[in-house]
Design a protein around this motif. Structure first.
Motif, PDB file in Angstrom:
ATOM      1  N   HIS A  26     -56.358  53.211 -40.358  1.00 18.85           N
ATOM      2  CA  HIS A  26     -55.142  52.788 -39.655  1.00 18.85           C
ATOM      3  C   HIS A  26     -54.996  51.273 -39.557  1.00 18.85           C
ATOM      4  CE1 HIS A  26     -57.856  52.506 -36.173  1.00 18.85           C
ATOM      5  NE2 HIS A  26     -56.941  51.698 -35.638  1.00 18.85           N
ATOM      6  N   ASP A  27     -56.107  50.548 -39.540  1.00 20.06           N
ATOM      7  CA  ASP A  27     -56.006  49.089 -39.462  1.00 20.06           C
ATOM      8  C   ASP A  27     -55.607  48.460 -40.802  1.00 20.06           C
ATOM      9  OD1 ASP A  27     -58.443  49.902 -40.504  1.00 20.06           O
ATOM     10  OD2 ASP A  27     -59.515  48.152 -39.754  1.00 20.06           O
ATOM     11  N   GLN A  28     -55.681  49.238 -41.883  1.00 24.30           N
ATOM     12  CA  GLN A  28     -55.294  48.747 -43.206  1.00 24.30           C
ATOM     13  C   GLN A  28     -53.873  49.148 -43.595  1.00 24.30           C
ATOM     14  OE1 GLN A  28     -58.226  50.408 -45.815  1.00 24.30           O
ATOM     15  NE2 GLN A  28     -59.932  49.589 -44.640  1.00 24.30           N
ATOM     16  N   VAL A  29     -53.233  49.962 -42.772  1.00 26.16           N
ATOM     17  CA  VAL A  29     -51.894  50.459 -43.078  1.00 26.16           C
ATOM     18  C   VAL A  29     -50.884  49.321 -42.919  1.00 26.16           C
ATOM     19  CG1 VAL A  29     -50.083  52.063 -42.362  1.00 26.16           C
ATOM     20  CG2 VAL A  29     -52.464  52.808 -42.408  1.00 26.16           C
ATOM     21  N   SER A  30     -50.122  49.140 -43.972  1.00 23.72           N
ATOM     22  CA  SER A  30     -49.107  48.093 -43.962  1.00 23.72           C
ATOM     23  C   SER A  30     -47.869  48.567 -43.206  1.00 23.72           C
ATOM     24  CB  SER A  30     -48.709  47.746 -45.401  1.00 23.72           C
ATOM     25  OG  SER A  30     -47.582  46.918 -45.411  1.00 23.72           O
ATOM     26  N   PRO A  31     -47.366  47.761 -42.268  1.00 21.24           N
ATOM     27  CA  PRO A  31     -46.159  48.172 -41.532  1.00 21.24           C
ATOM     28  C   PRO A  31     -44.928  48.220 -42.428  1.00 21.24           C
ATOM     29  CG  PRO A  31     -46.945  46.022 -40.772  1.00 21.24           C
ATOM     30  CD  PRO A  31     -47.899  46.510 -41.797  1.00 21.24           C
ATOM     31  N   ASP A  32     -44.990  47.568 -43.590  1.00 21.77           N
ATOM     32  CA  ASP A  32     -43.861  47.571 -44.511  1.00 21.77           C
ATOM     33  C   ASP A  32     -43.744  48.881 -45.287  1.00 21.77           C
ATOM     34  OD1 ASP A  32     -43.426  44.971 -43.700  1.00 21.77           O
ATOM     35  OD2 ASP A  32     -44.567  44.118 -45.375  1.00 21.77           O
ATOM     36  N   LYS A  33     -44.855  49.600 -45.423  1.00 26.16           N
ATOM     37  CA  LYS A  33     -44.865  50.844 -46.202  1.00 26.16           C
ATOM     38  C   LYS A  33     -44.676  52.041 -45.272  1.00 26.16           C
ATOM     39  CE  LYS A  33     -47.447  53.017 -49.918  1.00 26.16           C
ATOM     40  NZ  LYS A  33     -48.686  53.044 -50.683  1.00 26.16           N
ATOM     41  N   SER A  34     -43.994  53.037 -45.758  1.00 29.59           N
ATOM     42  CA  SER A  34     -43.696  54.232 -44.971  1.00 29.59           C
ATOM     43  C   SER A  34     -44.971  55.000 -44.629  1.00 29.59           C
ATOM     44  CB  SER A  34     -42.749  55.137 -45.763  1.00 29.59           C
ATOM     45  OG  SER A  34     -42.653  56.394 -45.164  1.00 29.59           O
ATOM     46  N   LEU A  35     -45.072  55.456 -43.396  1.00 29.23           N
ATOM     47  CA  LEU A  35     -46.209  56.259 -42.959  1.00 29.23           C
ATOM     48  C   LEU A  35     -46.253  57.578 -43.729  1.00 29.23           C
ATOM     49  CD1 LEU A  35     -48.583  56.485 -41.010  1.00 29.23           C
ATOM     50  CD2 LEU A  35     -47.024  57.499 -39.357  1.00 29.23           C
ATOM     51  N   ILE A  36     -45.093  58.121 -44.027  1.00 30.41           N
ATOM     52  CA  ILE A  36     -45.012  59.365 -44.797  1.00 30.41           C
ATOM     53  C   ILE A  36     -45.641  59.166 -46.177  1.00 30.41           C
ATOM     54  CG2 ILE A  36     -43.435  61.034 -45.860  1.00 30.41           C
ATOM     55  CD1 ILE A  36     -43.627  61.253 -42.828  1.00 30.41           C
ATOM     56  N   SER A  37     -45.436  58.002 -46.754  1.00 26.38           N
ATOM     57  CA  SER A  37     -46.019  57.702 -48.060  1.00 26.38           C
ATOM     58  C   SER A  37     -47.547  57.761 -47.993  1.00 26.38           C
ATOM     59  CB  SER A  37     -45.556  56.322 -48.525  1.00 26.38           C
ATOM     60  OG  SER A  37     -46.194  55.951 -49.707  1.00 26.38           O
ATOM     61  N   TYR A  38     -48.126  57.186 -46.954  1.00 27.10           N
ATOM     62  CA  TYR A  38     -49.572  57.239 -46.772  1.00 27.10           C
ATOM     63  C   TYR A  38     -50.041  58.681 -46.602  1.00 27.10           C
ATOM     64  CZ  TYR A  38     -50.192  52.194 -46.156  1.00 27.10           C
ATOM     65  OH  TYR A  38     -50.255  50.842 -46.347  1.00 27.10           O
ATOM     66  N   LEU A  39     -49.354  59.433 -45.753  1.00 25.25           N
ATOM     67  CA  LEU A  39     -49.752  60.812 -45.491  1.00 25.25           C
ATOM     68  C   LEU A  39     -49.694  61.660 -46.751  1.00 25.25           C
ATOM     69  CD1 LEU A  39     -47.993  61.418 -42.050  1.00 25.25           C
ATOM     70  CD2 LEU A  39     -50.440  61.137 -42.482  1.00 25.25           C
ATOM     71  N   CYS A  40     -48.633  61.515 -47.526  1.00 25.48           N
ATOM     72  CA  CYS A  40     -48.486  62.304 -48.758  1.00 25.48           C
ATOM     73  C   CYS A  40     -49.567  61.956 -49.770  1.00 25.48           C
ATOM     74  CB  CYS A  40     -47.107  62.093 -49.362  1.00 25.48           C
ATOM     75  SG  CYS A  40     -45.791  62.857 -48.416  1.00 25.48           S
ATOM     76  N   THR A  41     -49.857  60.678 -49.906  1.00 27.51           N
ATOM     77  CA  THR A  41     -50.881  60.254 -50.862  1.00 27.51           C
ATOM     78  C   THR A  41     -52.253  60.780 -50.455  1.00 27.51           C
ATOM     79  OG1 THR A  41     -49.631  58.257 -51.388  1.00 27.51           O
ATOM     80  CG2 THR A  41     -51.979  58.259 -51.938  1.00 27.51           C
ATOM     81  N   ILE A  42     -52.581  60.653 -49.193  1.00 28.87           N
ATOM     82  CA  ILE A  42     -53.877  61.127 -48.703  1.00 28.87           C
ATOM     83  C   ILE A  42     -53.988  62.639 -48.881  1.00 28.87           C
ATOM     84  CG2 ILE A  42     -55.325  61.433 -46.652  1.00 28.87           C
ATOM     85  CD1 ILE A  42     -54.152  58.721 -45.656  1.00 28.87           C
ATOM     86  N   ALA A  43     -52.965  63.378 -48.481  1.00 32.51           N
ATOM     87  CA  ALA A  43     -52.986  64.839 -48.583  1.00 32.51           C
ATOM     88  C   ALA A  43     -53.096  65.285 -50.038  1.00 32.51           C
ATOM     89  CB  ALA A  43     -51.744  65.439 -47.935  1.00 32.51           C
ATOM     90  N   LYS A  44     -52.349  64.630 -50.921  1.00 30.56           N
ATOM     91  CA  LYS A  44     -52.398  64.979 -52.345  1.00 30.56           C
ATOM     92  C   LYS A  44     -53.797  64.765 -52.903  1.00 30.56           C
ATOM     93  CE  LYS A  44     -51.344  62.149 -55.361  1.00 30.56           C
ATOM     94  NZ  LYS A  44     -51.313  61.274 -56.441  1.00 30.56           N
ATOM     95  N   ASN A  45     -54.407  63.633 -52.584  1.00 27.79           N
ATOM     96  CA  ASN A  45     -55.751  63.344 -53.078  1.00 27.79           C
ATOM     97  C   ASN A  45     -56.788  64.329 -52.529  1.00 27.79           C
ATOM     98  OD1 ASN A  45     -54.860  61.199 -54.635  1.00 27.79           O
ATOM     99  ND2 ASN A  45     -55.258  59.694 -53.028  1.00 27.79           N
ATOM    100  N   LEU A  46     -56.678  64.657 -51.259  1.00 31.14           N
ATOM    101  CA  LEU A  46     -57.605  65.630 -50.676  1.00 31.14           C
ATOM    102  C   LEU A  46     -57.447  67.003 -51.321  1.00 31.14           C
ATOM    103  CD1 LEU A  46     -57.357  64.655 -46.904  1.00 31.14           C
ATOM    104  CD2 LEU A  46     -59.351  64.387 -48.379  1.00 31.14           C
ATOM    105  N   LEU A  47     -56.215  67.408 -51.555  1.00 32.31           N
ATOM    106  CA  LEU A  47     -55.957  68.704 -52.176  1.00 32.31           C
ATOM    107  C   LEU A  47     -56.492  68.735 -53.604  1.00 32.31           C
ATOM    108  CD1 LEU A  47     -54.706  71.491 -51.873  1.00 32.31           C
ATOM    109  CD2 LEU A  47     -52.537  70.520 -52.642  1.00 32.31           C
ATOM    110  N   MET A  48     -56.308  67.662 -54.340  1.00 32.76           N
ATOM    111  CA  MET A  48     -56.847  67.588 -55.704  1.00 32.76           C
ATOM    112  C   MET A  48     -58.370  67.667 -55.687  1.00 32.76           C
ATOM    113  SD  MET A  48     -54.500  67.589 -57.917  1.00 32.76           S
ATOM    114  CE  MET A  48     -53.307  68.475 -56.953  1.00 32.76           C
ATOM    115  N   ASN A  49     -59.002  67.040 -54.696  1.00 35.77           N
ATOM    116  CA  ASN A  49     -60.457  67.117 -54.569  1.00 35.77           C
ATOM    117  C   ASN A  49     -60.914  68.551 -54.301  1.00 35.77           C
ATOM    118  OD1 ASN A  49     -60.656  64.371 -54.967  1.00 35.77           O
ATOM    119  ND2 ASN A  49     -60.890  63.890 -52.799  1.00 35.77           N
TER     120      ASN A  49
END
Length: 70
Positions: A26-49
């Motif tokens: 959370h301390d590395q999350v950029s306020p300029d980037k959408s939170l949904i974008s972070y969530l989708c990327t993380i979820a996609k990577n976890l699912l692929m794993n």
């Protein structure tokens, strides 16, 4: 969107792990980037794993089965 092919255990697990991972970075999350974008990327990577691990387990189980028949 269906997560984990309808397996409710893995769907819940992916969601839980996604939010835990988001909290870890959370301390590395950029306020300029959408939170949904972070969530989708993380979820996609976890699912692929998870899928990758299931494939490896399946291939190994097939190998053990074929080896035991010989």
């Amino acid at each position: 969107m269906r997560i984990s092919g309808g397996d409710s255990y893995w769907a819940e697990e992916i969601v839980q792990r996604t939010f835990v991972r988001l909290w870890e970075i959370h301390d590395q999350v950029s306020p300029d980037k959408s939170l949904i974008s972070y969530l989708c990327t993380i979820a996609k990577n976890l699912l692929m794993n998870v899928y990758q691990r299931q494939i490896v387990e399946y291939i190994y189980a097939e190998y053990v089965l074929e080896s035991s028949e010989e």
